[in-house]
Scaffold this motif. Structure first.
Motif, PDB file in Angstrom:
ATOM      1  N   TYR A   1      -0.231   2.527  -4.129  1.00  0.00           N
ATOM      2  CA  TYR A   1       0.172   1.796  -2.989  1.00  0.00           C
ATOM      3  C   TYR A   1       0.814   0.440  -3.323  1.00  0.00           C
ATOM      4  CZ  TYR A   1      -1.020  -2.147   0.226  1.00  0.00           C
ATOM      5  OH  TYR A   1      -1.077  -3.309   1.392  1.00  0.00           O
TER       6      TYR A   1
ATOM      7  N   LEU B   1      -2.916  -0.251  -7.135  1.00  0.00           N
ATOM      8  CA  LEU B   1      -2.894  -1.148  -6.007  1.00  0.00           C
ATOM      9  C   LEU B   1      -1.859  -2.272  -6.394  1.00  0.00           C
ATOM     10  CD1 LEU B   1      -6.408  -1.405  -4.676  1.00  0.00           C
ATOM     11  CD2 LEU B   1      -4.531   0.167  -3.830  1.00  0.00           C
TER      12      LEU B   1
ATOM     13  N   HIS C   1       4.767  -0.113   1.783  1.00  0.00           N
ATOM     14  CA  HIS C   1       4.053  -0.606   2.933  1.00  0.00           C
ATOM     15  C   HIS C   1       4.775  -1.771   3.367  1.00  0.00           C
ATOM     16  CE1 HIS C   1       1.419  -1.253   6.252  1.00  0.00           C
ATOM     17  NE2 HIS C   1       0.705  -2.048   5.491  1.00  0.00           N
TER      18      HIS C   1
ATOM     19  N   CYS D   1      -4.592   5.355   1.186  1.00  0.00           N
ATOM     20  CA  CYS D   1      -3.820   5.639  -0.211  1.00  0.00           C
ATOM     21  C   CYS D   1      -5.076   6.200  -1.281  1.00  0.00           C
ATOM     22  CB  CYS D   1      -3.107   4.489  -0.769  1.00  0.00           C
ATOM     23  SG  CYS D   1      -1.630   4.119   0.105  1.00  0.00           S
TER      24      CYS D   1
ATOM     25  N   TYR E   1      -3.249  -4.045   5.902  1.00  0.00           N
ATOM     26  CA  TYR E   1      -3.176  -3.424   4.591  1.00  0.00           C
ATOM     27  C   TYR E   1      -4.387  -2.674   4.291  1.00  0.00           C
ATOM     28  CZ  TYR E   1      -7.275  -6.388   3.072  1.00  0.00           C
ATOM     29  OH  TYR E   1      -8.504  -6.932   2.981  1.00  0.00           O
TER      30      TYR E   1
ATOM     31  N   MET F   1      -4.183   0.978   5.292  1.00  0.00           N
ATOM     32  CA  MET F   1      -3.193   1.774   4.222  1.00  0.00           C
ATOM     33  C   MET F   1      -3.780   1.991   3.104  1.00  0.00           C
ATOM     34  SD  MET F   1      -0.386   3.322   3.835  1.00  0.00           S
ATOM     35  CE  MET F   1       0.785   2.683   5.292  1.00  0.00           C
ATOM     36  N   ALA F   2      -4.401   0.996   2.559  1.00  0.00           N
ATOM     37  CA  ALA F   2      -4.993   1.131   0.903  1.00  0.00           C
ATOM     38  C   ALA F   2      -6.115   2.140   0.973  1.00  0.00           C
ATOM     39  CB  ALA F   2      -5.327  -0.394   0.567  1.00  0.00           C
TER      40      ALA F   2
ATOM     41  N   ASP G   1       3.293  -2.944  -1.504  1.00  0.00           N
ATOM     42  CA  ASP G   1       3.684  -3.627  -0.227  1.00  0.00           C
ATOM     43  C   ASP G   1       4.518  -4.860  -0.540  1.00  0.00           C
ATOM     44  OD1 ASP G   1       2.072  -6.075  -0.579  1.00  0.00           O
ATOM     45  OD2 ASP G   1       0.450  -5.157   0.380  1.00  0.00           O
TER      46      ASP G   1
END
Length: 352
Positions: free
Chosen positions: A96, A123, A73, A89, A82, A85-86, A98
């Motif tokens: 994930y 993550l 990301h 995911c 964030y 997107m998280a 970034d």
């Protein structure tokens, strides 16, 4: 390597660098973001697949992540992007990663640890210069001094420059002051709260100023050390100016001044060019201290920050696709150990 990597925000400065290195290294990635025109042009330039997706459209981003193993990301400001997107995911069981350096993002993702663990995904924010080298340095210092109670980290760049995205994030947060960790808790402090002269290894101590860096969260996760502060090399005059103008800093958070700073940033170069990146280096320093006053100091020297970010983000995504991952919220060193940064060509570590 098996698995599918999606680079979201691929046509930004760092995202494009990741796409370029992926093409050079023969790594097949999918380019993604909101702008179909820019994606199409970029995909044609590199010969890579692309898919348009909008983080604000719940179905759009989930469709893009379907059958994807890991996302890199790259679309900031991450404090604003964030979570969407998280959560996508987690829903699609996509790992994930970034390239953020924002402490609030790390805190937010740590709060999603249980949900990520249930979904059997990792993550892992901060897979670039923010915060791979400093996190590995913190973990290394912890291994040298297991009973440390205080950790201080510092970095400086020699050459290079900043991208539009980095500059915009700095402008967005300039009015907020600093952040440290004291006795296990995050604490807000004024801008330029502490200064210190630090020797990065050349025997010439440099003036450094405390900043609100993501390690106040990630290094705590990695080491458990309850007192953490991060410094950045900055001229003494600039730090003095920040202290003198503290009463005016809230004005920099107002919309008119934010818009003005954004326009000025966008009028400048997108980021350092190839020659600037090739010749620049980053230097990091870290010190731990115990309750009875014992100390240990270590240093790192790495390639330029954006080169490091693109190379390391791609390397970590490839590890994930090869099955090297832990469920839940992780830091670079909890996922891959304190020596992860030394896998990058040109990275060196030194102990006092």
């Amino acid at each position: 390597m098996t698995g599918k990597i999606l680079v979201y925000g691929s046509y930004g400065y760092t995202g494009d660098l990741i796409a370029r290195f992926a093409k050079e290294d023969g790594v097949d990635v999918v380019l993604s973001g909101r702008n179909s025109g820019r994606l199409s042009e970029q995909a044609k330039r590199y010969g890579l697949a692309w898919i348009a997706a909008d983080l604000s459209d719940r179905q759009s981003i989930r469709s893009a992540l379907r059958d994807v193993d890991v996302v890199i990301h790259c679309a900031g400001p991450f404090a604003q992007t964030y979570e969407a997107m998280a959560r996508a995911c987690i829903d699609t069981q996509t790992h994930y990663t970034d390239i953020t350096g924002e402490a609030e993002v790390y805190e937010g993702l740590w709060a999603m640890d249980e949900a990520a663990t249930r979904a059997s995904i990792m993550l892992l924010p901060g897979t670039g210069f923010d915060v791979v080298p400093s996190d590995c340095l913190a973990a290394h210092l912890k291994s040298r001094c297991p009973d440390a109670t205080h950790l201080e980290l510092a970095f400086r760049g020699r050459g290079g420059g900043v991208s539009h995205g980095t500059a915009k994030t700095m402008a967005k947060n300039i009015h907020r002051g600093g952040t440290i960790r004291r006795d296990g808790r995050l604490e807000q402090v004024p801008a330029a709260w502490k200064t210190r002269m630090i020797d990065f290894g050349d025997g010439k101590p440099a003036h450094c100023m405390s900043i609100p860096w993501g390690d106040v969260v990630t290094a705590y996760k990695s080491t458990g050390i309850p007192n953490i502060m991060v410094y950045m090399g900055i001229p003494q005059g600039a730090a003095r100016f920040l202290r003198l103008t503290r009463p005016l800093l809230p004005l920099l958070g107002t919309r008119p001044l934010q818009n003005m700073m954004k326009k000025r940033i966008e009028a400048g170069p997108a980021g350092p060019d190839d020659e600037a990146r090739r010749t620049a280096v980053n230097e990091l320093w870290g010190e731990v201290r115990t309750a009875d006053g014992r100390t240990a100091v270590s240093r790192l020297r790495t390639p330029e920050g954006y080169t490091l970010t693109a190379r390391m983000s791609l390397a970590i995504a490839r590890k994930i696709c090869s099955g090297e991952h832990e469920p839940g919220f992780q830091t670079p060193s909890t996922a891959y150990g304190k020596d992860l940064i030394l896998e990058l060509p040109g990275a060196e570590r030194f102990d006092d």
